[in-house]
Enzyme design. Structure first.
Site, mmCIF file in Angstrom:
data_model
loop_
_atom_site.group_PDB
_atom_site.id
_atom_site.type_symbol
_atom_site.label_atom_id
_atom_site.label_comp_id
_atom_site.label_asym_id
_atom_site.label_seq_id
_atom_site.Cartn_x
_atom_site.Cartn_y
_atom_site.Cartn_z
ATOM 1 N N TYR A 135 -95.339 -20.551 69.159
ATOM 2 C CA TYR A 135 -95.720 -19.549 70.068
ATOM 3 C C TYR A 135 -96.966 -19.165 69.848
ATOM 4 O O TYR A 135 -97.479 -18.198 69.074
ATOM 5 C CB TYR A 135 -94.580 -18.275 70.180
ATOM 6 C CG TYR A 135 -93.171 -18.592 70.243
ATOM 7 C CD1 TYR A 135 -92.795 -19.851 70.940
ATOM 8 C CD2 TYR A 135 -92.187 -17.979 69.940
ATOM 9 C CE1 TYR A 135 -91.334 -20.296 71.269
ATOM 10 C CE2 TYR A 135 -90.977 -18.129 69.969
ATOM 11 C CZ TYR A 135 -90.507 -19.274 70.708
ATOM 12 O OH TYR A 135 -89.250 -19.641 70.749
ATOM 13 N N HIS B 5 -86.465 -26.362 65.515
ATOM 14 C CA HIS B 5 -86.881 -25.946 66.741
ATOM 15 C C HIS B 5 -86.268 -26.858 67.865
ATOM 16 O O HIS B 5 -85.836 -26.617 69.116
ATOM 17 C CB HIS B 5 -88.318 -25.721 67.259
ATOM 18 C CG HIS B 5 -88.569 -24.675 68.217
ATOM 19 N ND1 HIS B 5 -89.869 -23.944 68.271
ATOM 20 C CD2 HIS B 5 -87.935 -24.262 69.175
ATOM 21 C CE1 HIS B 5 -89.511 -23.108 69.261
ATOM 22 N NE2 HIS B 5 -88.654 -23.185 70.013
ATOM 23 N N SER C 32 -83.260 -16.991 76.382
ATOM 24 C CA SER C 32 -83.205 -16.536 77.887
ATOM 25 C C SER C 32 -81.873 -16.132 78.485
ATOM 26 O O SER C 32 -81.351 -16.841 79.320
ATOM 27 C CB SER C 32 -83.660 -18.045 78.531
ATOM 28 O OG SER C 32 -85.037 -18.336 77.981
ATOM 29 N N LEU D 115 -81.294 -13.608 80.073
ATOM 30 C CA LEU D 115 -81.486 -13.187 81.414
ATOM 31 C C LEU D 115 -82.093 -14.303 82.447
ATOM 32 O O LEU D 115 -82.739 -13.881 83.431
ATOM 33 C CB LEU D 115 -82.311 -11.932 81.339
ATOM 34 C CG LEU D 115 -81.937 -10.621 80.412
ATOM 35 C CD1 LEU D 115 -82.961 -9.674 80.307
ATOM 36 C CD2 LEU D 115 -80.537 -10.373 80.742
ATOM 37 N N GLY D 116 -81.929 -15.399 82.320
ATOM 38 C CA GLY D 116 -82.451 -16.483 83.081
ATOM 39 C C GLY D 116 -83.888 -16.391 82.973
ATOM 40 O O GLY D 116 -84.483 -16.797 84.298
ATOM 41 N N GLY E 247 -85.764 -13.983 83.345
ATOM 42 C CA GLY E 247 -86.122 -13.011 84.014
ATOM 43 C C GLY E 247 -85.397 -12.887 85.743
ATOM 44 O O GLY E 247 -85.646 -11.938 86.049
ATOM 45 N N PHE E 248 -85.004 -14.050 85.893
ATOM 46 C CA PHE E 248 -84.397 -14.189 87.301
ATOM 47 C C PHE E 248 -83.203 -13.305 87.410
ATOM 48 O O PHE E 248 -82.993 -12.830 88.483
ATOM 49 C CB PHE E 248 -84.153 -15.734 87.393
ATOM 50 C CG PHE E 248 -84.038 -16.124 88.933
ATOM 51 C CD1 PHE E 248 -85.112 -16.721 89.490
ATOM 52 C CD2 PHE E 248 -83.166 -15.864 89.812
ATOM 53 C CE1 PHE E 248 -84.950 -17.238 90.886
ATOM 54 C CE2 PHE E 248 -83.093 -16.160 91.024
ATOM 55 C CZ PHE E 248 -84.180 -16.788 91.577
#
Length: 325
Positions: A56, A124, A203, A205-206, A208-209
Site C-alpha cells: 500500500y 497477500h 471491502s 462495503l463493496g 463504498g458502493f
C-alpha cells in the site's frame, strides 16, 4: 465493541482497513493527520484490529500506521501482508512468496510499523511459483523467532488452505466478501469452519458502493482504481445501483445507515468473522463501529440474502488471475 476469535487470536468484531488512507482511492495520502485521528478514534471505540500491507503506497501506509500507533502498540492486533513486492529481484509486478523474499519483507514491515512483532502476517496472494509448504515453512520460522505471532492467507482457495494449515496452523484467511461478493460461501467458508480458521472480509462495503453514496464515478480522482473496476463501469454500474438501493431500503426500515446494514449482515454470518471496513475519516469510523450494535430482523436478513449478485468481476483481468477460488 465485542470481540471474536480468529482461531486462537482475539480481535475486535469490526476492524479497520488502512489501505485507503494512502493508496487506491480518491484523496489517498492527502490527509495523514486525519487518518491518524481516525486510527485513534477507532481505538477509543474498541476497534483494535488494524490491517495494512507493504504494497500500500508502497510502504507509506505501514509508516503511517506505525506513526499512529506510536506509544499505543500494545492496544492493537496488528496485521500486515507480504508477497506483492519481490525482494529477490523478480520483475516488477510478479508475486514473490519465496522464503528469501519473506525474510527481507518482514524486517522492512517491522521497521516501518515501529514494532518488534506482527500479530497477523498474511501472504497477500498465492504465489504459484513457490509451493505453499515452503512459504508457510518460512513463516513458521518467523513465529518461532517471535517476529510474527500468527499466519494468514489472502484470497486462497480450499486446497491451498489445507496444505498450508498442515504445515503450521493458519489463523485467518482474508478475502473479499460482502452483500455483493458472495464467492467464498460455497468453497472457502466450509473449510474455514472445519479447520477453526477465522475469516476476515475485506471491502465489506463493496468498495463504498453499498453505502449508497456513490451514484456516479465522476467524483473519483485520476488515481482511484475504481475508475477501471468492472463493477463501477458502464452497464454494470447501473445494474449494481439496484443492490445499493435495496440496502438503502432495508437501512431506512431499520433506522440505521446502509453501511451499518451491510456490516451487520456480515457479522451475522458467523462468530469467526471480523470484517475490516476501510476509511480515513473519523465520522466513518464511528458509523462503522456502531454496526456492532445493529440487530436485523429475520425478514430483513432474508431480503439481503436474496440480493442479486453484483454485475462485473471484482477486479480487472490481471487482478482476477491472482485470485484462488
Amino acid at each position: 465493541m465485542r470481540n471474536v476469535m480468529l482461531g486462537d487470536l482475539r480481535v475486535s468484531r469490526i476492524g479497520l482497513g488502512a489501505m485507503g488512507m494512502s493508496h487506491g482511492y480518491s484523496g489517498a495520502g492527502q490527509d495523514d493527520a486525519g487518518s491518524v485521528r481516525a486510527v485513534h478514534r477507532a481505538l477509543e471505540l474498541g476497534v483494535t484490529f488494524l490491517d495494512t500491507a507493504e504494497v500500500y503506497g508502497p510502504y507509506v501506509n505501514e509508516e503511517l500506521v506505525g506513526r499512529a500507533l506510536k506509544g499505543r502498540r500494545d492496544e492493537v492486533v496488528l496485521a500486515t501482508k507480504f508477497g506483492f513486492i519481490s525482494h529477490t529481484g523478480r520483475p516488477s509486478g510478479q508475486l514473490d512468496s519465496s522464503p528469501a523474499s519473506i525474510r527481507v519483507a518482514v524486517e522492512g514491515s517491522l521497521k516501518r510499523l515501529g514494532t518488534d512483532r506482527i500479530d497477523l502476517y498474511y501472504q497477500h496472494r498465492v504465489d504459484r511459483q513457490v509451493p505453499i509448504e515452503e512459504t508457510v515453512g518460512a513463516l513458521a520460522e518467523l513465529v518461532a523467532a517471535g517476529k510474527i505471532r500468527h499466519i494468514g492467507l489472502s484470497e486462497a482457495g480450499p486446497e491451498t488452505i489445507r496444505r498450508a494449515h498442515a504445515v503450521h496452523p493458519v489463523t485467518a484467511v482474508q478475502s473479499e466478501y460482502s452483500l455483493w461478493t458472495r464467492d467464498p460461501e460455497a468453497r472457502v467458508l466450509p473449510v474455514l469452519r472445519e479447520l477453526n480458521i477465522g475469516f476476515v472480509p475485506f471491502s465489506p462495503l463493496g468498495r463504498g458502493f453499498l453505502t449508497g453514496t456513490i451514484r456516479s464515478t465522476d467524483d473519483f480522482d485520476a488515481t482511484d482504481f475504481r475508475r477501471k473496476n468492472p463493477r463501477f463501469t458502464g452497464e454494470n454500474f447501473q445494474r449494481n445501483l439496484r443492490s445499493a438501493d435495496e440496502v438503502r431500503a432495508v437501512a431506512d426500515e431499520a433506522g440505521v445507515t446502509p453501511a451499518q446494514v451491510a456490516l451487520a449482515w456480515l457479522l451475522g454470518r458467523g462468530d469467526h468473522i471480523a470484517p475490516i471496513p476501510g476509511t480515513k475519516r473519523v465520522e466513518r469510523v464511528e458509523e462503522n463501529a456502531a454496526a456492532d450494535a445493529v440487530e436485523l430482523t429475520p425478514g430483513q436478513i432474508e431480503r439481503l440474502d436474496n440480493l442479486t449478485p453484483a454485475s462485473g468481476d471484482t477486479h480487472d483481468e490481471a487482478g482476477m488471475r491472482a485470485l484462488e477460488r
